[in-house]
Design an enzyme around this catalytic site. Structure first.
Site, PDB file in Angstrom:
ATOM      1  CG  ASP A 285      -2.142   0.913   0.973  1.00 57.33           C
ATOM      2  OD1 ASP A 285      -2.133   1.682  -0.006  1.00 57.33           O
ATOM      3  OD2 ASP A 285      -3.093   0.864   1.776  1.00 57.33           O
ATOM      4  CE1 TYR A 286       0.211   7.619  -2.842  1.00 57.05           C
ATOM      5  CE2 TYR A 286       1.623   8.094  -0.978  1.00 57.05           C
ATOM      6  CZ  TYR A 286       1.098   8.447  -2.206  1.00 57.05           C
ATOM      7  OH  TYR A 286       1.460   9.633  -2.790  1.00 57.05           O
TER       8      TYR A 286
END
Ligand code: BGC
Length: 759
Positions: A285-286
């Site tokens: 994820d980011y």
């Protein structure tokens, strides 16, 4: 049409992404390619940088353009526009040495420009065909605009409505979550996962794992859970996505057993690869890799090596792989085989999508003009929105509206376009959706006078309002006083036959990073409702929300409440359709509405306790509260209709089941009201005696039926041992002989019951 969904927990049949001979061909192709790649180019495939400067124009020598030329970029995300994407792809396949095409991802989680209800709303339709269709349309539109990968479906089970991201998931039940996971993967990737045309795109199940169980409902917070609970209550939707052949999985920000998911080898390798046989790639994820430093696991090099060792294949944004893996290889902290494997998984995804055959497969600009936000797609979105609405209350049958000449529409959410599509509608055009006022007028026609006044701002707290109306979702804060705003609303109410109050949350009050400690209707809006009720006119509350709210006062005082979530680009028309009875609402809640924040977590499939409480009154030394009931405001599965459905008692065809046999449970459902309507008939099972404590009931099947007034239908559920299995203390997936209770009803609370014995 009748549809039955029964889950077979035991059957771990992964739908293959490729037939054997195709796999051999793919393996040979990728082996040949990788033999010609440098270490840096391999690591480049594992790099998914932030959109950065490319999104604002392709500066010839921008940082990112140079990286693409050097083969240091595997894909990019959240870039809108096929021309822009085509140009980036051109740089990758014409100006880099290996000419490897790129992935273009986006958070297309409930539609592209045609937006559908937020996932929590969509799940309340309990209609798997419609959900699949919404994903199919989302993929068709996104792919017409250059996107070949969506960061959806989001499959995090959540029992804490303070968590803003509950809006992005499918509620609290893992059985239902699993059915939806499969429907969405089919919708995005196509039924056979062959990506045969450029209308199917790669899906990404997220966030693996347990992200919805963050403590105190605060986003990005700690998760701590026993493994038995993971397996019995939280894992199934992710596993179902894997079984459906999902092409990628995103790791979650939280810790699992104390280790961040991004660096958790047990989770990403033992569970995902070894137990579930996942064969796609795992993406971070980011910033999820670099955030492991904040979790306290070391510097960027250390956490990047940890992630690769754990089984994470593609680094989103951190650039830890790009900048440290070569050094870690030299120092023996990772192996060449690990880098090769991760790179191979990413290349395989590109191969399966057909990008090596045609890097511009998803860059056909002529499609963008013809296939996005079409009247056909919008019609499906309108129908879907109406199916997602949940009628929470309808005292005195105020709804549907018939015969009113003047309608007063009030509330801070009545006159906004940008707020209609809902959170995470990255590609939506915020100028085009109709407002509630316009939707009501359009469906009511010219004979009906629709008056509007704002009545109140979103909240009395301008700071909260500012944070709740970001990303262009302005609600145009009105600087008049509360009293002035209310006076204007009361003046138009005085002229009207009915008042429709569009109140609740703004779309950015839920979603990522939008946890709330108080999940009531904001103060000024409640005061507006109080004044409107004093007029004595009928009041219909059209509730916008991305989460269950504590709204006991509203439930006790407002006669009609229609929960419309955030219904997407066509929501306003769908609201009109339902208010005027063109569509009879049939949505059923997929997450429990608590009465009080102090009850959280409150969910229907809880275990029993040694001191079970009755809900009649407080009893000393029972598992209950001195000052609040145990029961929620609205239970899981709940939702009213303009008609009424009655249920017969349950008939079982036998009361003793052998392990190889099946029991059929039937009920007859009758529409005893005056409107045709849809009802979701729900099957719950309780394992009465087992080696571990089992939930008081668990959803194990459902069927959505349509009945004309006076019509009856017998609904049958077939129960075999597959529906009776659970993970025991040794995490073995077993059934155990003994008594089982079968419950069938229109929600999780109001059920008929019967029992059988498994030999
Ligand atoms: C979210 C993901 C999303 C990603 C890319 C993250 O902040 O947690 O759900 O897919 O950003 O936009």
């Amino acid at each position: 049409m009748r549809k039955v969904y029964i889950l077979f927990f035991a059957c771990i049949v992964t739908i293959p992404l490729l037939a054997q001979h195709d796999k051999e061909k793919m393996d040979a192709f990728i082996t040949d390619l990788m033999n010609r790649m440098t270490l840096e180019e391999k690591i480049g495939q594992m790099n998914l940088p932030s959109d950065g400067d490319i999104i604002t124009g392709l500066a010839e020598n921008s940082n990112i353009t140079q990286k693409i030329r050097k083969g240091q970029v595997g894909g990019m995300f959240n870039i809108k526009g096929v021309e822009k994407i085509r140009e980036i792809q051109r740089i990758a396949v014409e100006e880099s040495r290996m000419k490897i095409p790129m992935l273009f991802g986006m958070d297309v989680i409930h539609g592209y420009e045609t937006t559908f209800p937020i996932p929590l709303g969509l799940s309340c339709s309990w209609d798997m065909e419609l959900i699949e269709e919404s994903a199919r349309i989302a993929a068709a539109e996104a792919s017409a605009d250059g996107i070949n990968w969506t960061f959806s479906p989001m499959l995090d089970i959540c029992r804490d409505p303070r968590w803003g991201r509950i809006s992005e998931g499918n509620g609290e039940d893992s059985y239902l979550g699993g059915q939806i996971a499969k429907a969405m993967v089919r919708g995005y990737q196509g039924a056979d996962n062959s990506f045969a045309t450029n209308r199917q795109i790669l899906a990404c199940a997220k966030h693996f794992a347990l992200y919805g169980a963050s403590e105190a409902g605060r986003d990005y917070n700690t998760v701590d859970m026993s493994r038995i609970r993971m397996y019995n209550e939280y894992f199934y939707p992710y596993q179902a996505a894997v079984e459906a052949g999902v092409g990628s999985i995103m790791a979650s920000f939280n810790v699992v057993d104390g280790v961040p998911a991004h660096g958790n080898q047990w989770l990403l390798t033992e569970v995902l690869r070894n137990q579930w046989h996942f064969n796609g790639f795992v993406v971070a994820d980011y910033g999820g890799i670099s955030e492991m430093s904040n979790h306290g696991l070391g510097d960027l090099q250390t956490v990047s090596a940890l992630a690769l060792n754990a089984g994470l294949d593609m680094d989103m944004v951190s650039e830890g792989y790009l900048n440290t893996l070569a050094r870690s290889l030299e120092e023996g902290k990772v192996t060449q085989a690990q880098i090769d494997q991760a790179c191979r998984y990413v290349l395989e995804a590109k191969y399966k999508l057909g990008l090596f055959e045609d890097p511009y497969k998803y860059c056909d600009a002529s499609r963008a003009e013809k296939e996005i936000y079409t009247p056909e797609n919008r019609a499906v979105a309108r129908r879907t929105a109406a199916e997602s609405f949940v009628l929470l209350k309808n005292e005195g049958d105020i709804l549907p509206l018939t015969g009113q000449k003047t309608i007063a529409v009030v509330g801070p959410l009545a006159d906004t376009r940008s707020n209609m599509p809902g959170t995470w509608s990255v590609a939506a055009n915020l100028e085009t959706p109709a407002t509630v006022v316009e939707g009501i007028q359009a469906v009511a026609g010219d004979q009906v006078k629709v008056l509007y006044a704002k009545g109140s701002n979103l909240t009395s707290d301008p700071v909260l309002e500012a944070n709740a109306t970001i990303f262009g979702r302005s609600l145009n804060r009105d600087n008049r006083t509360e009293e002035e705003l209310r006076a204007e609303a009361l003046a138009i109410a005085a002229q009207a036959d009915v008042i429709v109050a569009a109140v609740g949350e703004s779309s950015e009050m839920s979603g990522e990073s939008s946890s709330r400690a108080d999940i009531g209707i904001p103060d000024v809006q409640q005061r507006l409702l109080q004044e409107l009720l004093k007029t004595g006119k009928p009041v219909v509350m059209v509730l916008f929300t991305g989460r269950p709210l504590t709204m006991v006062w509203e439930d006790e005082n407002v006669p009609s409440i229609l929960n419309v979530w955030f219904g997407g680009s066509e929501a306003a028309y769908a609201i009109g359709d339902v208010l005027f009875g063109k569509v009879n609402p049939g949505g059923k809640l997929t997450s429990t509405f608590p009465r009080h924040i102090g009850q959280i977590p409150v969910y229907y499939n809880h275990l029993s306790t040694g001191r079970p409480a009755s809900d009649r009154a407080f009893e000393k030394f029972r598992s209950n509260y001195l000052d609040e009931k145990n029961a929620p405001l609205y239970p899981f599965g709940y939702g009213l209709s303009y008609t009424q459905f009655t249920y017969s008692d349950i008939t079982l065809d036998k009361t003793t089941l052998t392990p190889q046999g099946e029991v059929t449970a039937s009920v007859t459902v009758t529409n005893t009201g005056t409107y045709a309507g849809k009802e979701t008939v729900q099957l719950y099972i309780r394992d009465v005696v087992a080696s571990i404590s089992r939930p008081v009931k668990e959803l194990k099947g459902f069927e959505k039926i349509y009945l004309e007034p006076g019509e009856s239908q017998t609904v049958r559920f077939t129960i075999g041992t597959d529906l009776l299995k659970f993970y025991n203390s040794d995490l073995e997936y077993v059934y155990e002989p003994g008594e089982f209770e079968v419950m069938i009803g229109g929600n999780s609370r109001d059920v008929k019951s019967a029992t059988f014995v498994l030999q």
